[in-house]
Enzyme design. Structure first.
Site, PDB file in Angstrom:
ATOM      1  N   CYS A   1     -70.616   4.209 -16.482  1.00  0.00           N
ATOM      2  CA  CYS A   1     -71.506   3.060 -16.644  1.00  0.00           C
ATOM      3  C   CYS A   1     -72.960   3.435 -16.339  1.00  0.00           C
ATOM      4  O   CYS A   1     -73.593   4.128 -17.114  1.00  0.00           O
ATOM      5  CB  CYS A   1     -71.011   1.883 -15.795  1.00  0.00           C
TER       6      CYS A   1
ATOM      7  N   GLU B   1     -61.806   2.610 -13.869  1.00  0.00           N
ATOM      8  CA  GLU B   1     -61.151   2.308 -12.592  1.00  0.00           C
ATOM      9  C   GLU B   1     -60.553   0.915 -12.520  1.00  0.00           C
ATOM     10  O   GLU B   1     -59.764   0.624 -11.636  1.00  0.00           O
ATOM     11  CB  GLU B   1     -62.137   2.537 -11.431  1.00  0.00           C
TER      12      GLU B   1
ATOM     13  N   SER C   1     -56.777  -8.425  16.777  1.00  0.00           N
ATOM     14  CA  SER C   1     -57.013  -9.719  16.140  1.00  0.00           C
ATOM     15  C   SER C   1     -55.717 -10.407  15.745  1.00  0.00           C
ATOM     16  O   SER C   1     -55.705 -11.583  15.421  1.00  0.00           O
ATOM     17  CB  SER C   1     -57.850  -9.512  14.882  1.00  0.00           C
ATOM     18  N   GLY C   2     -54.633  -9.661  15.762  1.00  0.00           N
ATOM     19  CA  GLY C   2     -53.387 -10.234  15.260  1.00  0.00           C
ATOM     20  C   GLY C   2     -53.101  -9.718  13.860  1.00  0.00           C
ATOM     21  O   GLY C   2     -52.005  -9.860  13.351  1.00  0.00           O
ATOM     22  N   GLY C   3     -54.104  -9.114  13.236  1.00  0.00           N
ATOM     23  CA  GLY C   3     -53.940  -8.621  11.875  1.00  0.00           C
ATOM     24  C   GLY C   3     -53.428  -7.191  11.820  1.00  0.00           C
ATOM     25  O   GLY C   3     -53.309  -6.508  12.839  1.00  0.00           O
ATOM     26  N   VAL C   4     -53.129  -6.758  10.618  1.00  0.00           N
ATOM     27  CA  VAL C   4     -52.570  -5.423  10.388  1.00  0.00           C
ATOM     28  C   VAL C   4     -53.575  -4.318  10.753  1.00  0.00           C
ATOM     29  O   VAL C   4     -53.218  -3.318  11.363  1.00  0.00           O
ATOM     30  CB  VAL C   4     -52.223  -5.257   8.884  1.00  0.00           C
ATOM     31  N   ASP C   5     -54.838  -4.540  10.381  1.00  0.00           N
ATOM     32  CA  ASP C   5     -55.827  -3.484  10.519  1.00  0.00           C
ATOM     33  C   ASP C   5     -56.039  -3.069  11.978  1.00  0.00           C
ATOM     34  O   ASP C   5     -56.023  -1.888  12.312  1.00  0.00           O
ATOM     35  CB  ASP C   5     -57.165  -3.918   9.906  1.00  0.00           C
TER      36      ASP C   5
ATOM     37  N   HIS D   1     -65.552   1.070 -17.697  1.00  0.00           N
ATOM     38  CA  HIS D   1     -65.002   1.351 -16.360  1.00  0.00           C
ATOM     39  C   HIS D   1     -63.539   1.787 -16.426  1.00  0.00           C
ATOM     40  O   HIS D   1     -62.674   0.959 -16.732  1.00  0.00           O
ATOM     41  CB  HIS D   1     -65.132   0.114 -15.476  1.00  0.00           C
TER      42      HIS D   1
END
Ligand code: XMP
Length: 492
Positions: free
Chosen positions: A60, A149, A201-205, A147
Site C-alpha cells: 500500500c 494481511e 485484573s482477572g483477565g487472561v493477559d 493488503h
C-alpha cells in the site's frame, strides 16, 4: 527476521501477525502517521534501504514510496478504492506464484502510482488501479497496492508466504515455546535481583504475564489484585484461587470497592469515569505498596499490556486519533517504578497459546477479555450499587447460558450492558417499569475490528427469558448488532 516498517497504519500489526502465523519472526519499526506520500512531512525511510540488497515488499503506502523514491511517479487518485476489488494478474512472478488469473483483494487507498519506478515491471492491475502490483525481480523488490494481511484478500497468506519463503528464504524461527522461553530470559535479565509487583485484573493477559514472571523470578514477584467493586460475579474468589493453586504465595487482594464507588458517585461522562478509575487505581496500588509490600522494595511494575492495547492507546503523534484512554496504560506515570510488559508484543491468541504451554487451565485461558475499568464502562451513565448488582447478575446469567450452549468459546467477547433507560413491561398482572439490558457478543481476532456474533435465535430467546425471569430490575433485553468500526466493543 522480517522487519515491518510502520508508517503509521494499524495494518503494520496485522502484517507482522500474519508473518508470525507463518512461523517467521517479525518486528515492527514505528513511524509517524501519514495520509499520502506527497503530503508535507509524510514519513520516508532512508533511501539507502533500497541499496541494502535485501528483498523488499512494499504494501500500500509502501508501494507508493517505492513509486516515488525509485524514479516513478505517484499522484493523488481520483478513483478511490476502498474494499474488495478484482485483481487481474499479468505476470505470475515469484510473489504472485500459485494464484489464479483473477483474485479478490482488499484495497484501502486514495493515491496511485502513475509511472512505474525504474527497472520495474507491472505484474497486476485492477479496474481502477493500473499499477496494483509491480516488481523488479533482479533486485528482489516488490510492490502491491492492496493488503495481503487482511482476510478479505482471499489468497493474501499465499502472497506473504511466497515473499517469506520463496523470495526471502526465511527460516521458520517463530514458535510459541521459543517465544515464552525468550520472554522468561529477557525478564530475568531485566529484573536482575530486584522485586516486581504486578496488577492482576482477572483477565487472561495479566494472568499469563504473572505466570511468566513467576517462572522467571519466583517469590520476588508480588501480585496485587485490586477489588474495584467493578469486577464480574465471583471474580475475586475465582482468580485468587486459581493463582494460589499455581503456587503463588505473594498475592495481595485489596478490597477498595468503597473507594472506587464513592469517587464514581454522580459521574456519568465516560472519559471522566475512566480517569477516576485510573487515578483511584494508582492510589490504591501505591497504598498497597506502602503497606502490604513495605518489607519488599519493589522497583518494577509489571502489566499485562498486549499489542492491541498499545495500538489503540497510541496517541503518539499529533495526528493519531486517541480512541480511548486505557486505564492500564496510565498507571506508571505518577509511580516511580520501571515498567515491565512481558506480553506487550503478543496478540491475544498468542498469549493464550503461551498460557497453554504454562499449563494454565483451559477455562482460565478462554475467558473473554475483560477491560481494566470493568463493569463501569458497561453501565451507561452513572454507576450505582443497584445498577452494578443488576448488571453483575445479568452478565453472569448470560455467560452461564453461553457456556451451557457451548457457544462461549465461539465468541471473542460477550457481556451484558446496562442501559439506564426504563421502559414499561408486564409481569403477571403487574405493570413494570425497569431498565434495559443490551447483550453484546462479538467475533474478532484481536479486538481491533469486530463483527457481531450471529447468535442462534433460540439461544438468544433462552438468555433473554432467563435474565428477565431472574434479575429484578430488567424487563427488556436487546441484542447489539453493530460492528466495530463504527461502534467500539465496549460502550464507554
Ligand atoms: P473497544 O471498546 O475499544 O475495545 O472496542 C477493544 C478491546 O479492548 C478492551 N478494552 C480495554 N481493556 N482497559 C483494558 O484493559 C481498558 O480501558 C479497555 N477498554 C477497552 C475491550 O474489552 C475489547 O476487548
Amino acid at each position: 527476521m522480517i522487519v515491518v516498517l510502520n508508517f503509521g497504519s494499524q495494518f503494520a500489526h496485522l502484517i507482522a501477525r500474519r508473518v508470525r502465523d507463518l512461523g517467521v519472526k517479525a518486528e515492527i519499526f514505528p513511524f509517524d502517521t501519514p495520509a499520502s506520500v506527497d503530503e508535507k512531512n509524510a514519513p520516508h525511510p532512508d533511501k539507502n534501504i533500497f541499496e541494502l540488497g535485501i528483498p523488499i515488499l512494499g504494501i500500500c503506502y509502501g508501494l507508493q514510496l517505492m513509486g516515488e523514491m525509485l524514479e516513478g511517479a505517484v499522484e493523488r487518485g481520483e478513483h478511490r478504492e476502498y474494499g474488495k476489488e478484482t485483481l487481474r494478474i499479468l505476470k505470475k512472478d515469484a510473489l504472485l506464484k500459485g494464484l489464479g488469473a483473477k483474485e479478490i483483494v482488499w484495497f484501502s487507498h486514495g493515491d496511485q502510482v502513475t509511472q512505474l519506478p525504474k527497472d520495474f515491471v507491472k505484474t497486476a492491475s485492477t479496474h481502477g488501479c493500473s499499477h496494483a502490483a509491480f516488481a523488479d525481480a533482479k533486485r528482489k523488490m516488490y510492490g502491491i497496492q492492496f493488503h495481503p494481511e487482511v482476510t478479505h484478500t482471499v489468497h493474501g497468506t499465499k502472497i506473504l508466504s511466497n515473499f517469506l519463503f520463496g523470495i526471502c528464504k526465511a527460516k521458520k524461527d517463530w514458535n510459541i515455546s521459543s517465544v515464552a522461553k525468550g520472554i522468561i530470559e529477557k525478564m530475568q535479565e531485566t529484573v536482575g535481583n530486584e522485586q516486581v509487583v504486578i496488577g492482576i485484573s482477572g483477565g487472561v493477559d495479566s494472568l499469563v504475564a504473572a505466570t511468566l514472571l513467576y517462572k522467571a523470578i519466583g517469590e520476588r514477584l508480588h501480585a496485587v489484585f485490586v477489588d474495584t467493586g467493578l469486577l464480574r460475579k465471583d471474580e475475586v474468589e475465582g482468580v485468587s484461587k486459581a493463582l494460589r493453586a499455581r503456587g503463588f504465595k505473594n498475592l495481595h487482594v485489596v478490597d477498595a470497592s468503597a473507594d472506587f464507588l464513592g469517587k464514581l458517585k454522580g459521574v456519568s461522562d465516560p472519559e471522566e469515569k475512566r480517569k477516576i478509575i485510573g487515578h483511584t487505581f494508582i492510589e490504591v496500588f501505591e497504598r498497597a505498596l506502602e503497606k502490604e509490600l513495605a518489607a519488599h522494595p519493589v522497583t518494577f511494575l509489571a502489566q499485562g499490556t498486549i499489542y492491541p492495547d498499545r495500538i489503540e492507546s497510541a496517541a503518539t503523534s499529533k495526528d493519531a486519533a486517541k480512541i480511548k484512554s486505557h486505564h492500564n496504560l496510565t498507571l506508571p506515570e505518577t509511580m516511580k517504578l520501571k515498567v515491565l510488559e512481558p506480553v506487550a508484543d503478543l496478540y491475544k491468541d498468542e498469549v493464550r497459546k503461551i498460557g497453554k504451554t504454562l499449563n494454565i487451565p483451559h477455562e482460565m485461558l478462554w475467558r473473554h477479555p475483560f477491560p481494566g475499568p470493568g463493569l463501569a464502562i458497561r453501565i451507561v451513565g452513572e454507576i450505582t450499587p443497584e445498577r452494578l448488582s443488576i448488571l453483575r447478575e445479568a452478565d453472569s446469567i448470560f455467560t452461564e447460558e453461553l457456556k451451557k450452549a457451548k457457544e462461549y468459546e465461539k465468541i471473542w467477547q460477550a457481556f451484558a450492558v446496562l442501559l439506564p433507560i426504563k421502559s414499561v413491561g408486564v409481569m403477571g398482572d403487574a405493570r413494570t417499569y425497569e431498565y434495559m439490558l443490551a447483550l453484546r457478543a462479538v467475533d474478532s481476532v484481536d479486538g481491533m475490528t469486530a463483527d457481531w456474533h450471529k447468535m442462534p435465535p433460540v439461544l438468544l430467546e433462552k438468555i433473554s427469558s432467563a435474565i428477565v425471569g431472574k434479575v429484578r430490575g430488567i424487563n427488556r433485553v436487546l441484542y447489539d448488532i453493530t460492528q466495530k468500526p463504527p461502534a467500539t466493543i465496549e460502550y464507554e
